[in-house]
Design an enzyme around this catalytic site. Structure first.
Site, PDB file in Angstrom:
ATOM      1  N   HIS A 212      -7.337  -1.367  -7.643  1.00 14.15           N
ATOM      2  CA  HIS A 212      -6.640  -1.978  -6.508  1.00 14.15           C
ATOM      3  C   HIS A 212      -5.279  -1.323  -6.355  1.00 14.15           C
ATOM      4  CE1 HIS A 212      -9.436  -5.413  -6.151  1.00 14.15           C
ATOM      5  NE2 HIS A 212      -9.447  -5.439  -7.474  1.00 14.15           N
TER       6      HIS A 212
ATOM      7  N   TYR B 226       0.802  -1.228   0.000  1.00 14.01           N
ATOM      8  CA  TYR B 226       0.000   0.000   0.000  1.00 14.01           C
ATOM      9  C   TYR B 226       0.831   1.273   0.000  1.00 14.01           C
ATOM     10  CZ  TYR B 226      -3.484  -3.516   0.842  1.00 14.01           C
ATOM     11  OH  TYR B 226      -4.266  -4.644   0.724  1.00 14.01           O
TER      12      TYR B 226
HETATM   13  O1  LIG Z   1      -8.093  -4.950   0.951  1.00 12.71           O
HETATM   14  C1  LIG Z   1      -7.528  -5.220  -0.087  1.00 12.71           C
HETATM   15  C2  LIG Z   1      -6.953  -4.165  -0.946  1.00 12.71           C
HETATM   16  C3  LIG Z   1      -6.882  -4.489  -2.416  1.00 12.71           C
HETATM   17  O2  LIG Z   1      -8.167  -4.362  -3.004  1.00 12.71           O
HETATM   18  C4  LIG Z   1      -5.965  -3.462  -3.077  1.00 12.71           C
HETATM   19  O3  LIG Z   1      -6.379  -2.290  -3.165  1.00 12.71           O
HETATM   20  O4  LIG Z   1      -4.855  -3.844  -3.512  1.00 12.71           O
HETATM   21  C5  LIG Z   1      -6.394  -5.887  -2.655  1.00 12.71           C
HETATM   22  C6  LIG Z   1      -7.308  -6.882  -1.943  1.00 12.71           C
HETATM   23  O5  LIG Z   1      -6.921  -8.179  -2.230  1.00 12.71           O
HETATM   24  C7  LIG Z   1      -7.268  -6.648  -0.443  1.00 12.71           C
HETATM   25  O6  LIG Z   1      -8.191  -7.497   0.222  1.00 12.71           O
END
Ligand SMILES: O=C1C[C@@](O)(C(=O)O)C[C@@H](O)[C@@H]1O
Length: 171
Positions: free
Chosen positions: A111, A33
């Site tokens: 994502h 992230y």
């Molecule tokens: O909570 C998330 C964040 C996510 O959606 C992302 O933004 O990369 C990826 C998903 O697999 C995970 O459960």
């Protein structure tokens, strides 16, 4: 004055929905992230980016699918497009998938990670790859670029909505 990157000037309304666990942004895996500190910071980033290109960005986050469904129902007629980070709903969010589809508005799945990538890939999830139930019904996808997946989706939708042929007009 710099020429606009868009071909239109209409202030489209783009609604961004973040699903379960995104409220914990900032305390999550930094490799996936990045340095962003909170969901509020992400929402402000998206809202300010929208302002810069002349569109309205409205943001929503919930850990509860029912609340997400009710928000989609409430915004279905006023939103010009949706951006969804299903997050914890990525592999299971069939009701959310249906609610978005039933708005008949363009939807982009975003994502931070590349959820299709293996855990060994630079932007892969430690517990990936994930099989998104949204992929077969969304208009487009932007992923693997962290918060820039969101700005990519906002810009792409703004430019697409400016194009009168985008929404399937008779060509
Ligand atoms: O909570 C998330 C964040 C996510 O959606 C992302 O933004 O990369 C990826 C998903 O697999 C995970 O459960």
């Amino acid at each position: 004055m710099t020429e606009s990157i868009r071909q239109g000037t209409r202030r489209h309304k783009i609604v961004i929905i973040d699903g379960p666990n995104m409220t914990n942004l900032g305390a999550r895996n930094k490799k996936v992230y990045g340095a962003i500190n909170s969901i509020e910071e992400l929402q402000l980033f998206s809202e300010e980016f929208g302002d810069r290109i002349g569109v309205e960005v409205e943001t929503f986050v919930s850990n509860f699918e029912g609340a997400i469904l009710e928000y989609i129902h409430a915004t279905a007629t006023t939103a010009d497009a949706f951006i969804i980070n299903p997050a914890g709903l990525t592999e299971i969010g069939i009701p959310t998938k249906h609610a978005l589809s039933e708005t008949s508005k363009p939807v982009v799945e975003v994502h931070f990670a590349n959820v299709d990538a293996p855990p060994t890939a630079p932007r892969g999830l430690p517990i990936g790859p994930w099989d998104s139930v949204f992929r077969s019904s969304v208009t487009g996808v932007a992923m693997g670029m962290r918060q820039y997946s969101y700005s990519s989706a906002i810009l792409g939708l703004a430019m697409a909505l400016d194009d009168e042929t985008f929404l399937g007009a008779d060509l």
